[in-house]
Design a protein around this motif. Sequence first.
Motif, mmCIF file in Angstrom:
data_model
loop_
_atom_site.group_PDB
_atom_site.id
_atom_site.type_symbol
_atom_site.label_atom_id
_atom_site.label_comp_id
_atom_site.label_asym_id
_atom_site.label_seq_id
_atom_site.Cartn_x
_atom_site.Cartn_y
_atom_site.Cartn_z
ATOM 1 N N ASP A 1 0.956 -1.486 0.077
ATOM 2 C CA ASP A 1 0.163 0.319 0.109
ATOM 3 C C ASP A 1 0.645 1.172 -0.208
ATOM 4 O OD1 ASP A 1 -3.230 -1.050 2.283
ATOM 5 O OD2 ASP A 1 -2.396 -1.544 0.438
ATOM 6 N N PHE B 1 3.430 1.769 -1.831
ATOM 7 C CA PHE B 1 3.801 1.672 -2.786
ATOM 8 C C PHE B 1 2.321 2.976 -4.280
ATOM 9 C CE2 PHE B 1 7.629 0.292 -2.076
ATOM 10 C CZ PHE B 1 8.130 -0.891 -2.247
ATOM 11 N N LEU B 2 1.381 1.847 -3.426
ATOM 12 C CA LEU B 2 0.135 2.624 -4.247
ATOM 13 C C LEU B 2 0.342 3.925 -4.073
ATOM 14 C CD1 LEU B 2 -2.028 -0.090 -3.742
ATOM 15 C CD2 LEU B 2 -0.834 0.426 -5.702
ATOM 16 N N ASP B 3 0.033 4.359 -2.230
ATOM 17 C CA ASP B 3 -0.062 5.995 -2.147
ATOM 18 C C ASP B 3 0.757 6.888 -2.509
ATOM 19 O OD1 ASP B 3 0.053 7.767 0.841
ATOM 20 O OD2 ASP B 3 -1.464 7.513 0.331
#
Lengths: 183, 215
Positions: free
Chosen positions: B22, B24-26
Motif C-alpha cells: 500500500d 507504493f500505491l499511495d
Amino acid sequence: MEDFLIVNLYWARKESAITESDRKYGRILRSLSFSVLSSREDAEECVNDTYLAAWNAMPTARPDYLGAFLSKITRRVSIDRYRAAHRQKRGGLGGVLAELSECIPSSDSVEADYENGRLADALNQFLASLPAEKRAIFLRRYFYSQPIGEIAEALSMREGTVKVTLHRLREQLRKTLQEQELL
Amino acid sequence: MKNEQLHNKTAYLFDELAGVDDRFLDEALHFAPARRRTAFPWRAVGLVAAAAASLVLLVQGVLLPFLERMDSLMTPGNNAPNAPVETVWSLDTLLSESTAGRFETLSSKEEYVFFGDARLVWQSAESDTLFVSRPLTNAETERLTKSLATRPAESVSADAEQPAWRIWLVTQDGKVITPYLQFSYGNVGYANLFDYHAEVVPNADWVSFISNLMD
C-alpha cells in the motif's frame, strides 16, 4: 482531510466518511474503474460498491493508506465486472494487458506453477528496487490503468519518455520473473 | 507459449498487482516530480561529447566502408575500392534534416495510427511530432525487415539515456515493427506507437535506406 481522520469517521459510523472519501479519492477511483470498464455508468456503480465495501470493512480494518485501500477494492470490483461481461475492447484494460504480456518470460511448459504469494513478493521486491518516479509510472499504468498521456501530464514528462520508461520497466520485470522462475 | 497460456499468465500477473504494498500505491498516487535542475548541464555536455565520439567511430568503422562499396556498385565502371565518398551520413544527421517540412507529420496524441500501407515513422525526443515517410514498396519493406532479422534483440538498461530519435516501421496491415523486429502486441489491424525498443542501432543498411528515402 487526512486519511486517518476519514478512517476515524468510518469507525464512528459517520456518513460523512463516504462524502470525504469521495471528495479526496472519488476522481481517481472513477478514473481507475473507467479505465477498466470503458463505461461511466459501470464505473460509477463500481465506485459506489467500493464505498459500501469500505463501510462494511471498517471498523475492524484500519488502513494506513486509505487511497490504496479503496483503490484495491475498486480495481477488484471493476476487474470482476469486466471479466463477467467478457469485454475485449482495444485500449483500457485490453491495452494494459497487452503491454503486461511482455513481462511473461517465454516458456514451453504446459502446466503453470502458480505459487501463491511468491509473485506478489517478487513484484514488491521489483518495485522496491526502482526509483520513486519509475515506480510511480509503473503503478499508475498497471495498477491504476491510467492513460499514458495522463501519466505524462501528472509527472511533467513527455509521453514519449513515459513510453520508453514503461517499455524498459517491462523488460526489467520480465528478466526478474525469469530469474526467479516465476510464470 | 500458446496464446491462451500467455493470456492466462498475463491476467494472473495483472491480478497479483493487487498484492502491491500500500505504501507504493499511495506514493504513486501522490507522487510529485522534483523540480527539474536548471544548473548548467555538464552531464548532458559530457554525454553529447561521448555520443559524438561514438558517432565518429561508427562512421569511420562502418559507414565509410559501406558507402564506398555502395558507391562502387552503383557507379558503372567505378569499382575502385577506395573511391572517394562525397557525403557521409549519420542517422542523427539524416533524421534531423528530415524535419525540413518535406514529410507528412502527425501528432503523437493520435491514439491509433494506420495508413493502409507500409511507412517509416520517426520522432525526435524533443518533440511530440511524428514524421511519416511516403508509402514503402513491398521490396523496400522486405529489405528493411530482412536487415532487422539479422540483428538479435538487445535489452536496454533501464538507466540508459533516452534516444535522440525513435523509429518505427509500420506494415501494410498495421503491425508496428521496432528496429529489433519485435511486433507490438495487440496491434493487429491498427498501429499503436506506444511500444518499441528505445535505441536504434544505426546499421549501415538502415542508414543507406533512409538516405535513399530522403533523396
